[in-house]
Motif scaffolding. Sequence first.
Motif, mmCIF file in Angstrom:
data_model
loop_
_atom_site.group_PDB
_atom_site.id
_atom_site.type_symbol
_atom_site.label_atom_id
_atom_site.label_comp_id
_atom_site.label_asym_id
_atom_site.label_seq_id
_atom_site.Cartn_x
_atom_site.Cartn_y
_atom_site.Cartn_z
ATOM 1 N N ILE A 106 -107.966 -81.228 5.010
ATOM 2 C CA ILE A 106 -108.603 -79.852 5.686
ATOM 3 C C ILE A 106 -109.869 -80.195 6.339
ATOM 4 O O ILE A 106 -109.929 -79.634 7.370
ATOM 5 C CB ILE A 106 -108.494 -78.850 4.463
ATOM 6 C CG1 ILE A 106 -106.883 -78.500 4.240
ATOM 7 C CG2 ILE A 106 -109.192 -77.585 5.338
ATOM 8 C CD1 ILE A 106 -106.784 -77.471 3.134
ATOM 9 N N GLU A 107 -110.621 -80.824 5.562
ATOM 10 C CA GLU A 107 -112.059 -81.190 6.152
ATOM 11 C C GLU A 107 -112.004 -81.746 7.486
ATOM 12 O O GLU A 107 -112.699 -81.614 8.300
ATOM 13 C CB GLU A 107 -112.883 -81.632 5.212
ATOM 14 C CG GLU A 107 -114.227 -81.760 5.408
ATOM 15 C CD GLU A 107 -115.081 -82.862 4.386
ATOM 16 O OE1 GLU A 107 -116.460 -82.604 4.656
ATOM 17 O OE2 GLU A 107 -114.469 -83.249 3.535
ATOM 18 N N SER A 108 -111.198 -82.899 7.213
ATOM 19 C CA SER A 108 -110.886 -83.644 8.466
ATOM 20 C C SER A 108 -110.380 -82.806 9.803
ATOM 21 O O SER A 108 -110.973 -83.006 10.898
ATOM 22 C CB SER A 108 -110.008 -84.786 8.092
ATOM 23 O OG SER A 108 -109.605 -85.595 9.202
ATOM 24 N N ARG A 109 -109.592 -82.184 9.385
ATOM 25 C CA ARG A 109 -108.668 -81.327 10.512
ATOM 26 C C ARG A 109 -109.914 -80.379 10.973
ATOM 27 O O ARG A 109 -109.896 -79.998 12.120
ATOM 28 C CB ARG A 109 -107.754 -80.473 9.965
ATOM 29 C CG ARG A 109 -106.266 -81.317 9.428
ATOM 30 C CD ARG A 109 -105.199 -80.484 9.362
ATOM 31 N NE ARG A 109 -104.143 -81.628 8.954
ATOM 32 C CZ ARG A 109 -102.850 -81.152 8.471
ATOM 33 N NH1 ARG A 109 -103.108 -79.854 8.014
ATOM 34 N NH2 ARG A 109 -101.913 -82.091 8.245
ATOM 35 N N LEU A 110 -110.488 -79.824 10.131
ATOM 36 C CA LEU A 110 -111.569 -78.822 10.550
ATOM 37 C C LEU A 110 -112.830 -79.382 11.438
ATOM 38 O O LEU A 110 -113.070 -78.931 12.389
ATOM 39 C CB LEU A 110 -112.318 -78.076 9.546
ATOM 40 C CG LEU A 110 -111.499 -76.955 8.999
ATOM 41 C CD1 LEU A 110 -112.226 -76.390 7.530
ATOM 42 C CD2 LEU A 110 -111.266 -75.745 9.899
ATOM 43 N N SER A 111 -113.079 -80.699 11.290
ATOM 44 C CA SER A 111 -114.090 -81.486 11.827
ATOM 45 C C SER A 111 -113.297 -81.628 13.459
ATOM 46 O O SER A 111 -114.041 -81.533 14.341
ATOM 47 C CB SER A 111 -114.362 -82.563 11.328
ATOM 48 O OG SER A 111 -115.149 -82.396 10.055
ATOM 49 N N ASP A 112 -112.245 -81.959 13.381
ATOM 50 C CA ASP A 112 -111.531 -82.236 14.561
ATOM 51 C C ASP A 112 -111.524 -80.903 15.504
ATOM 52 O O ASP A 112 -111.966 -80.929 16.712
ATOM 53 C CB ASP A 112 -109.970 -83.040 14.268
ATOM 54 C CG ASP A 112 -109.317 -83.186 15.499
ATOM 55 O OD1 ASP A 112 -110.020 -83.816 16.495
ATOM 56 O OD2 ASP A 112 -108.303 -82.730 15.666
ATOM 57 N N VAL A 113 -111.047 -79.968 14.822
ATOM 58 C CA VAL A 113 -110.958 -78.649 15.570
ATOM 59 C C VAL A 113 -112.355 -78.169 16.123
ATOM 60 O O VAL A 113 -112.628 -77.763 17.213
ATOM 61 C CB VAL A 113 -110.535 -77.477 14.527
ATOM 62 C CG1 VAL A 113 -110.656 -76.066 15.008
ATOM 63 C CG2 VAL A 113 -108.788 -77.868 14.486
ATOM 64 N N ASP A 114 -113.510 -78.470 15.298
ATOM 65 C CA ASP A 114 -114.701 -78.173 15.712
ATOM 66 C C ASP A 114 -115.372 -78.871 17.136
ATOM 67 O O ASP A 114 -115.907 -78.392 17.781
ATOM 68 C CB ASP A 114 -115.901 -78.444 14.486
ATOM 69 C CG ASP A 114 -117.249 -77.844 14.735
ATOM 70 O OD1 ASP A 114 -117.459 -76.820 15.376
ATOM 71 O OD2 ASP A 114 -118.049 -78.621 14.715
ATOM 72 N N TYR A 115 -114.771 -80.227 16.898
ATOM 73 C CA TYR A 115 -115.037 -81.149 18.037
ATOM 74 C C TYR A 115 -114.552 -80.716 19.241
ATOM 75 O O TYR A 115 -115.135 -80.432 20.298
ATOM 76 C CB TYR A 115 -114.714 -82.560 17.707
ATOM 77 C CG TYR A 115 -115.103 -83.376 18.787
ATOM 78 C CD1 TYR A 115 -116.220 -83.944 19.168
ATOM 79 C CD2 TYR A 115 -113.613 -84.063 19.588
ATOM 80 C CE1 TYR A 115 -116.273 -84.864 20.354
ATOM 81 C CE2 TYR A 115 -113.999 -84.833 20.620
ATOM 82 C CZ TYR A 115 -115.061 -85.157 20.946
ATOM 83 O OH TYR A 115 -115.213 -86.188 22.122
ATOM 84 N N ARG A 116 -112.889 -80.386 19.093
ATOM 85 C CA ARG A 116 -112.441 -79.762 20.120
ATOM 86 C C ARG A 116 -112.876 -78.367 20.961
ATOM 87 O O ARG A 116 -112.980 -78.129 22.087
ATOM 88 C CB ARG A 116 -111.005 -79.734 19.926
ATOM 89 C CG ARG A 116 -110.287 -80.894 19.670
ATOM 90 C CD ARG A 116 -108.751 -80.885 19.328
ATOM 91 N NE ARG A 116 -108.343 -82.055 19.118
ATOM 92 C CZ ARG A 116 -107.011 -82.210 19.037
ATOM 93 N NH1 ARG A 116 -105.945 -81.364 19.186
ATOM 94 N NH2 ARG A 116 -106.566 -83.206 18.820
ATOM 95 N N LEU A 117 -113.477 -77.569 19.783
ATOM 96 C CA LEU A 117 -113.784 -76.233 20.350
ATOM 97 C C LEU A 117 -115.257 -76.558 21.039
ATOM 98 O O LEU A 117 -115.320 -75.791 21.964
ATOM 99 C CB LEU A 117 -114.313 -75.343 18.995
ATOM 100 C CG LEU A 117 -114.445 -74.189 19.515
ATOM 101 C CD1 LEU A 117 -113.689 -73.201 20.226
ATOM 102 C CD2 LEU A 117 -114.904 -73.317 17.993
ATOM 103 N N ASN A 118 -116.053 -77.307 20.685
ATOM 104 C CA ASN A 118 -117.216 -77.767 21.270
ATOM 105 C C ASN A 118 -117.038 -78.425 22.614
ATOM 106 O O ASN A 118 -117.651 -77.886 23.519
ATOM 107 C CB ASN A 118 -118.210 -78.723 20.692
ATOM 108 C CG ASN A 118 -118.810 -77.921 19.310
ATOM 109 O OD1 ASN A 118 -118.880 -76.767 19.214
ATOM 110 N ND2 ASN A 118 -119.048 -78.824 18.388
ATOM 111 N N ALA A 119 -116.077 -79.151 22.853
ATOM 112 C CA ALA A 119 -115.742 -79.655 24.057
ATOM 113 C C ALA A 119 -115.012 -78.657 24.936
ATOM 114 O O ALA A 119 -115.619 -78.470 26.115
ATOM 115 C CB ALA A 119 -114.497 -80.842 23.974
ATOM 116 N N ILE A 120 -114.318 -77.509 24.708
ATOM 117 C CA ILE A 120 -113.688 -76.521 25.417
ATOM 118 C C ILE A 120 -114.977 -75.891 25.690
ATOM 119 O O ILE A 120 -115.135 -75.427 27.031
ATOM 120 C CB ILE A 120 -112.768 -75.791 24.709
ATOM 121 C CG1 ILE A 120 -111.524 -76.689 24.495
ATOM 122 C CG2 ILE A 120 -112.428 -74.415 25.300
ATOM 123 C CD1 ILE A 120 -110.533 -75.992 23.404
#
Length: 93
Positions: A64-78
């Motif tokens: 879950i932590e890994s997925r949240l980090s990935d989502v955070d990275y993508r959100l920052n990019a968007i």
Amino acid sequence: MIGVLELGQYAAALTAIAVLFGMSIKWGIVKPIKAYIDQATHQIHPETNGGKSLSDVAQTVNRIESRLSDVDYRLNAIEELVTKPTRAKKQAN
């Protein structure tokens, strides 16, 4: 006077008594304590209860932590993509 055979018989009898005493301790005291400990710590053992053990929880939290980090990275990019045109317009004015 006690002969060698009689001493051997006493030694065998004492050994048999000691073995019986040791077995009664093992079966009467140690075995129930071990069973209690096994029952009390059953949830902690890996691969028990269909994935409900503590080690499975730790692995799930890491995923879950890994997925949240990935989502955070993508959100920052968007967010950067969305705010860049706004910045460009403000700088042009």
